[in-house]
Scaffold this motif. Sequence first.
Motif, PDB file in Angstrom:
ATOM      1  N   ALA A   6      -2.436 -82.363 -31.717  1.00 27.54           N
ATOM      2  CA  ALA A   6      -2.010 -83.375 -32.685  1.00 27.54           C
ATOM      3  C   ALA A   6      -1.747 -82.725 -34.043  1.00 27.54           C
ATOM      4  N   TYR A   7      -2.603 -81.804 -34.425  1.00 30.80           N
ATOM      5  CA  TYR A   7      -2.429 -81.087 -35.692  1.00 30.80           C
ATOM      6  C   TYR A   7      -1.130 -80.273 -35.677  1.00 30.80           C
ATOM      7  N   LEU A   8      -0.909 -79.551 -34.586  1.00 31.43           N
ATOM      8  CA  LEU A   8       0.302 -78.737 -34.469  1.00 31.43           C
ATOM      9  C   LEU A   8       1.554 -79.607 -34.435  1.00 31.43           C
ATOM     10  N   GLU A  10       1.976 -82.506 -35.961  1.00 34.89           N
ATOM     11  CA  GLU A  10       2.263 -82.940 -37.324  1.00 34.89           C
ATOM     12  C   GLU A  10       2.820 -81.787 -38.149  1.00 34.89           C
ATOM     13  N   LEU A  11       2.263 -80.603 -37.936  1.00 32.57           N
ATOM     14  CA  LEU A  11       2.761 -79.425 -38.655  1.00 32.57           C
ATOM     15  C   LEU A  11       4.212 -79.150 -38.289  1.00 32.57           C
ATOM     16  N   ARG A  12       4.536 -79.281 -37.018  1.00 27.62           N
ATOM     17  CA  ARG A  12       5.905 -79.032 -36.547  1.00 27.62           C
ATOM     18  C   ARG A  12       6.909 -79.977 -37.222  1.00 27.62           C
ATOM     19  N   THR A  13       6.544 -81.238 -37.371  1.00 22.62           N
ATOM     20  CA  THR A  13       7.469 -82.208 -37.966  1.00 22.62           C
ATOM     21  C   THR A  13       7.713 -81.939 -39.444  1.00 22.62           C
ATOM     22  N   ARG A  14       6.829 -81.222 -40.096  1.00 22.49           N
ATOM     23  CA  ARG A  14       6.958 -80.937 -41.519  1.00 22.49           C
ATOM     24  C   ARG A  14       7.763 -79.671 -41.804  1.00 22.49           C
ATOM     25  N   LEU A  15       8.072 -78.894 -40.781  1.00 26.07           N
ATOM     26  CA  LEU A  15       8.741 -77.611 -40.982  1.00 26.07           C
ATOM     27  C   LEU A  15      10.232 -77.718 -40.682  1.00 26.07           C
ATOM     28  N   ASP A  16      11.012 -77.002 -41.473  1.00 23.93           N
ATOM     29  CA  ASP A  16      12.450 -76.969 -41.274  1.00 23.93           C
ATOM     30  C   ASP A  16      12.917 -75.529 -41.448  1.00 23.93           C
ATOM     31  N   GLY A  17      13.599 -74.995 -40.429  1.00 27.96           N
ATOM     32  CA  GLY A  17      14.061 -73.619 -40.500  1.00 27.96           C
ATOM     33  C   GLY A  17      14.518 -73.122 -39.145  1.00 27.96           C
ATOM     34  N   PRO A  18      14.807 -71.820 -39.049  1.00 26.77           N
ATOM     35  CA  PRO A  18      15.261 -71.244 -37.777  1.00 26.77           C
ATOM     36  C   PRO A  18      14.262 -71.518 -36.654  1.00 26.77           C
ATOM     37  N   ALA A  19      14.781 -71.940 -35.508  1.00 23.86           N
ATOM     38  CA  ALA A  19      13.910 -72.351 -34.397  1.00 23.86           C
ATOM     39  C   ALA A  19      12.983 -71.236 -33.945  1.00 23.86           C
ATOM     40  N   SER A  20      13.497 -70.000 -33.853  1.00 25.55           N
ATOM     41  CA  SER A  20      12.676 -68.895 -33.361  1.00 25.55           C
ATOM     42  C   SER A  20      11.539 -68.579 -34.324  1.00 25.55           C
ATOM     43  N   ALA A  21      11.839 -68.560 -35.622  1.00 28.66           N
ATOM     44  CA  ALA A  21      10.799 -68.273 -36.613  1.00 28.66           C
ATOM     45  C   ALA A  21       9.776 -69.406 -36.658  1.00 28.66           C
ATOM     46  N   LYS A  22      10.252 -70.627 -36.557  1.00 28.27           N
ATOM     47  CA  LYS A  22       9.356 -71.781 -36.540  1.00 28.27           C
ATOM     48  C   LYS A  22       8.438 -71.737 -35.326  1.00 28.27           C
ATOM     49  N   ARG A  23       8.989 -71.356 -34.176  1.00 34.43           N
ATOM     50  CA  ARG A  23       8.196 -71.260 -32.957  1.00 34.43           C
ATOM     51  C   ARG A  23       7.116 -70.182 -33.080  1.00 34.43           C
ATOM     52  N   ASP A  24       7.471 -69.053 -33.704  1.00 36.00           N
ATOM     53  CA  ASP A  24       6.500 -67.968 -33.879  1.00 36.00           C
ATOM     54  C   ASP A  24       5.350 -68.390 -34.786  1.00 36.00           C
ATOM     55  N   LEU A  25       5.664 -69.108 -35.860  1.00 35.25           N
ATOM     56  CA  LEU A  25       4.615 -69.560 -36.769  1.00 35.25           C
ATOM     57  C   LEU A  25       3.677 -70.551 -36.086  1.00 35.25           C
ATOM     58  N   LEU A  26       4.239 -71.458 -35.314  1.00 39.00           N
ATOM     59  CA  LEU A  26       3.407 -72.435 -34.611  1.00 39.00           C
ATOM     60  C   LEU A  26       2.552 -71.767 -33.535  1.00 39.00           C
ATOM     61  N   ARG A  27       3.115 -70.742 -32.878  1.00 40.65           N
ATOM     62  CA  ARG A  27       2.331 -70.004 -31.894  1.00 40.65           C
ATOM     63  C   ARG A  27       1.162 -69.274 -32.567  1.00 40.65           C
ATOM     64  N   GLU A  28       1.437 -68.722 -33.736  1.00 40.06           N
ATOM     65  CA  GLU A  28       0.392 -68.039 -34.504  1.00 40.06           C
ATOM     66  C   GLU A  28      -0.701 -69.016 -34.903  1.00 40.06           C
ATOM     67  N   LEU A  63      -0.847 -78.522 -46.822  1.00 39.77           N
ATOM     68  CA  LEU A  63      -0.905 -77.233 -47.516  1.00 39.77           C
ATOM     69  C   LEU A  63      -0.421 -76.108 -46.614  1.00 39.77           C
ATOM     70  N   ILE A  64      -0.813 -76.148 -45.353  1.00 36.44           N
ATOM     71  CA  ILE A  64      -0.366 -75.126 -44.404  1.00 36.44           C
ATOM     72  C   ILE A  64       1.147 -75.216 -44.219  1.00 36.44           C
ATOM     73  N   ALA A  65       1.660 -76.444 -44.152  1.00 34.23           N
ATOM     74  CA  ALA A  65       3.105 -76.625 -43.991  1.00 34.23           C
ATOM     75  C   ALA A  65       3.851 -76.065 -45.194  1.00 34.23           C
TER      76      ALA A  65
END
Length: 223
Positions: A6-8, A10-28, A63-65
């Motif tokens: 659920a946390y991830l 919500e974090l995903r919906t707040r991020l906007d950018g290249p899909a690959s970089a966004k995926r790497d950050l969420l995986r991290e 804040l993380i977003a």
Amino acid sequence: MTVIEAYLGELRTRLDGPASAKRDLLREARDGLNDAADAYRDGGWSEHEAQRRAVEDFGPVQLIARDYQAELGMHSGTRTLWKLILGVPMMQLAWEFARKWTFGEWSQLAPTPGWYKYIAQFTHGSVFIVPVLGVIALVSMRWLSRRLDGARLVKTAGVLIGEAVGLNLLSVALLVIATGVIDASRLFLSVPCGILMVLWVVLSVRLALLARRSWRSCATIVA
């Protein structure tokens, strides 16, 4: 849905950018949260409580977003600058080579108005100025990354990228419009020249859209 997912989400919906970089950050983020939850489970906490504490330790999602969005903005800006630095000169060189190989010298064309020569000179000069601006922007971003916070850095980077991309788009637009006014056939001296001209316009528009994404990333951080 688990607390971590659920946390991830919500974090995903707040991020906007290249899909690959966004995926790497969420995986991290997922790996860090799972490791923290594992540690709490080993300490005797229940699954739900372990995940809740892991999320709490990780930090408020807004804040993380904000931090992640700054990183995405930098990633997007750097990619745009490299495409600008390499793509613009390559398109110009390829077009000039195609023109000489498939058409020949400019002397074959009818004389052009004096004002058109200034536009042609401006466009040709921009081919060299734009990559220089791109390099300056890259160096400035690296230097400023040690001195500014993420939000201010992305905002500054957006200005630098916008200037370089804007100059390129302006020069191409002026050349296409001016040539069309004089003789539209000059845009297509040969099939290769015509294809490269279309690709040059597409590249310029694409760079403008990427620059707009950098601005949007900045707006997302500020919001």
